[in-house]
Design a protein around this motif. Structure first.
Motif, mmCIF file in Angstrom:
data_model
loop_
_atom_site.group_PDB
_atom_site.id
_atom_site.type_symbol
_atom_site.label_atom_id
_atom_site.label_comp_id
_atom_site.label_asym_id
_atom_site.label_seq_id
_atom_site.Cartn_x
_atom_site.Cartn_y
_atom_site.Cartn_z
ATOM 1 N N PHE A 17 -0.436 -7.365 10.351
ATOM 2 C CA PHE A 17 -1.699 -7.036 9.713
ATOM 3 C C PHE A 17 -2.844 -7.970 10.102
ATOM 4 O O PHE A 17 -3.967 -7.775 9.649
ATOM 5 C CB PHE A 17 -1.542 -6.990 8.196
ATOM 6 N N PHE A 18 -2.608 -8.971 10.929
ATOM 7 C CA PHE A 18 -3.679 -9.882 11.335
ATOM 8 C C PHE A 18 -4.840 -9.163 12.017
ATOM 9 O O PHE A 18 -6.000 -9.460 11.736
ATOM 10 C CB PHE A 18 -3.147 -10.998 12.230
ATOM 11 N N PRO A 19 -4.587 -8.191 12.905
ATOM 12 C CA PRO A 19 -5.739 -7.485 13.492
ATOM 13 C C PRO A 19 -6.598 -6.786 12.448
ATOM 14 O O PRO A 19 -7.811 -6.708 12.589
ATOM 15 C CB PRO A 19 -5.097 -6.470 14.438
ATOM 16 N N PHE A 20 -5.983 -6.315 11.376
ATOM 17 C CA PHE A 20 -6.763 -5.655 10.332
ATOM 18 C C PHE A 20 -7.613 -6.649 9.553
ATOM 19 O O PHE A 20 -8.675 -6.292 9.049
ATOM 20 C CB PHE A 20 -5.845 -4.864 9.396
ATOM 21 N N VAL A 21 -7.177 -7.880 9.459
ATOM 22 C CA VAL A 21 -7.996 -8.910 8.815
ATOM 23 C C VAL A 21 -9.281 -9.091 9.614
ATOM 24 O O VAL A 21 -10.370 -9.215 9.049
ATOM 25 C CB VAL A 21 -7.213 -10.235 8.698
ATOM 26 N N LEU A 22 -9.172 -9.078 10.920
ATOM 27 C CA LEU A 22 -10.368 -9.195 11.766
ATOM 28 C C LEU A 22 -11.274 -7.971 11.623
ATOM 29 O O LEU A 22 -12.498 -8.103 11.590
ATOM 30 C CB LEU A 22 -9.963 -9.370 13.228
ATOM 31 N N ALA A 58 -4.412 12.748 17.795
ATOM 32 C CA ALA A 58 -4.315 12.395 16.376
ATOM 33 C C ALA A 58 -4.591 10.913 16.164
ATOM 34 O O ALA A 58 -5.263 10.527 15.193
ATOM 35 C CB ALA A 58 -2.938 12.766 15.841
ATOM 36 N N ALA A 59 -4.100 10.067 17.059
ATOM 37 C CA ALA A 59 -4.347 8.630 16.930
ATOM 38 C C ALA A 59 -5.827 8.312 17.126
ATOM 39 O O ALA A 59 -6.409 7.512 16.381
ATOM 40 C CB ALA A 59 -3.499 7.853 17.933
ATOM 41 N N VAL A 60 -6.442 8.935 18.110
ATOM 42 C CA VAL A 60 -7.877 8.722 18.331
ATOM 43 C C VAL A 60 -8.673 9.223 17.135
ATOM 44 O O VAL A 60 -9.591 8.542 16.654
ATOM 45 C CB VAL A 60 -8.331 9.418 19.640
ATOM 46 N N PHE A 61 -8.315 10.392 16.615
ATOM 47 C CA PHE A 61 -9.004 10.927 15.445
ATOM 48 C C PHE A 61 -8.848 9.989 14.244
ATOM 49 O O PHE A 61 -9.814 9.767 13.496
ATOM 50 C CB PHE A 61 -8.465 12.319 15.094
ATOM 51 N N ALA A 62 -7.644 9.443 14.052
ATOM 52 C CA ALA A 62 -7.419 8.521 12.932
ATOM 53 C C ALA A 62 -8.317 7.289 13.052
ATOM 54 O O ALA A 62 -8.915 6.846 12.062
ATOM 55 C CB ALA A 62 -5.946 8.115 12.882
ATOM 56 N N TRP A 63 -8.417 6.728 14.247
ATOM 57 C CA TRP A 63 -9.281 5.559 14.443
ATOM 58 C C TRP A 63 -10.749 5.920 14.257
ATOM 59 O O TRP A 63 -11.506 5.147 13.660
ATOM 60 C CB TRP A 63 -9.061 4.953 15.828
ATOM 61 N N LEU A 64 -11.165 7.073 14.777
ATOM 62 C CA LEU A 64 -12.567 7.463 14.636
ATOM 63 C C LEU A 64 -12.918 7.798 13.190
ATOM 64 O O LEU A 64 -14.071 7.658 12.778
ATOM 65 C CB LEU A 64 -12.881 8.641 15.555
ATOM 66 N N ASP A 87 -5.689 0.482 -0.327
ATOM 67 C CA ASP A 87 -5.713 1.549 0.672
ATOM 68 C C ASP A 87 -5.166 1.091 2.017
ATOM 69 O O ASP A 87 -4.621 1.890 2.773
ATOM 70 C CB ASP A 87 -7.131 2.092 0.835
ATOM 71 N N LEU A 88 -5.268 -0.186 2.307
ATOM 72 C CA LEU A 88 -4.785 -0.690 3.591
ATOM 73 C C LEU A 88 -3.265 -0.674 3.697
ATOM 74 O O LEU A 88 -2.722 -0.724 4.805
ATOM 75 C CB LEU A 88 -5.312 -2.102 3.837
ATOM 76 N N LEU A 89 -2.575 -0.590 2.560
ATOM 77 C CA LEU A 89 -1.115 -0.487 2.604
ATOM 78 C C LEU A 89 -0.674 0.836 3.232
ATOM 79 O O LEU A 89 0.403 0.930 3.807
ATOM 80 C CB LEU A 89 -0.524 -0.615 1.200
ATOM 81 N N LEU A 90 -1.504 1.837 3.141
ATOM 82 C CA LEU A 90 -1.213 3.129 3.779
ATOM 83 C C LEU A 90 -1.902 3.245 5.137
ATOM 84 O O LEU A 90 -1.292 3.656 6.121
ATOM 85 C CB LEU A 90 -1.670 4.278 2.876
ATOM 86 N N GLY A 92 -3.102 0.907 7.249
ATOM 87 C CA GLY A 92 -2.647 -0.032 8.286
ATOM 88 C C GLY A 92 -1.443 0.461 9.062
ATOM 89 O O GLY A 92 -1.484 0.558 10.299
ATOM 90 N N PRO A 93 -0.346 0.803 8.378
ATOM 91 C CA PRO A 93 0.817 1.300 9.123
ATOM 92 C C PRO A 93 0.549 2.609 9.867
ATOM 93 O O PRO A 93 1.069 2.810 10.972
ATOM 94 C CB PRO A 93 1.879 1.502 8.035
#
Length: 116
Positions: A17-22, A58-64, A87-90, A92-93
């Motif tokens: 989860f370190f990248p999500f902290v950034l 789907a991955a690109v759509f999720a990020w966008l 919300d990040l518990l869902l 992030g993964p």
């Protein structure tokens, strides 16, 4: 005297989860990985089969979808006293697994060596 250290699972979670902290610390920071994944998948799009396109898209759509949401949440966190981001518990993964799946789908297709 023994020194306390976090459990291995806690250390693994911190690494994952370190990248999500950034991303949370910088408003609009989630647009960078979204854009990088979009460009990387777009470059390989014509060589992908239908299922690999679905996974990568789907991955690109999720990020966008996540990038503007995270930017909005950054400004929301500034207006509350103690923001708790459950919300990040869902999210992030889902983003992590989706990104790894998209990279694997694109790499597996373009990494093949042809015998022709």
């Amino acid at each position: 005297m023994a020194r306390w250290s976090p459990a291995p699972s806690a250390a693994a979670m911190e690494i994952l989860f370190f990248p999500f902290v950034l991303l949370i610390a910088v408003p609009g920071g989630a647009f960078l990985p979204a854009l990088l994944l979009l460009l990387w998948v777009r470059q390989r799009w014509t060589h992908l089969g239908p299922f690999r396109r679905l996974v990568s898209g789907a991955a690109v759509f999720a990020w966008l979808a996540y990038a503007p949401y995270e930017t909005w949440m950054y400004f929301w966190m500034q207006s509350v006293i103690a923001p708790i981001r459950v919300d990040l518990l869902l999210i992030g993964p889902v983003l992590l697994i989706g990104t790894v799946a998209a990279i694997a789908a694109c790499y597996a297709q373009t990494g093949k060596v042809s015998n022709g």
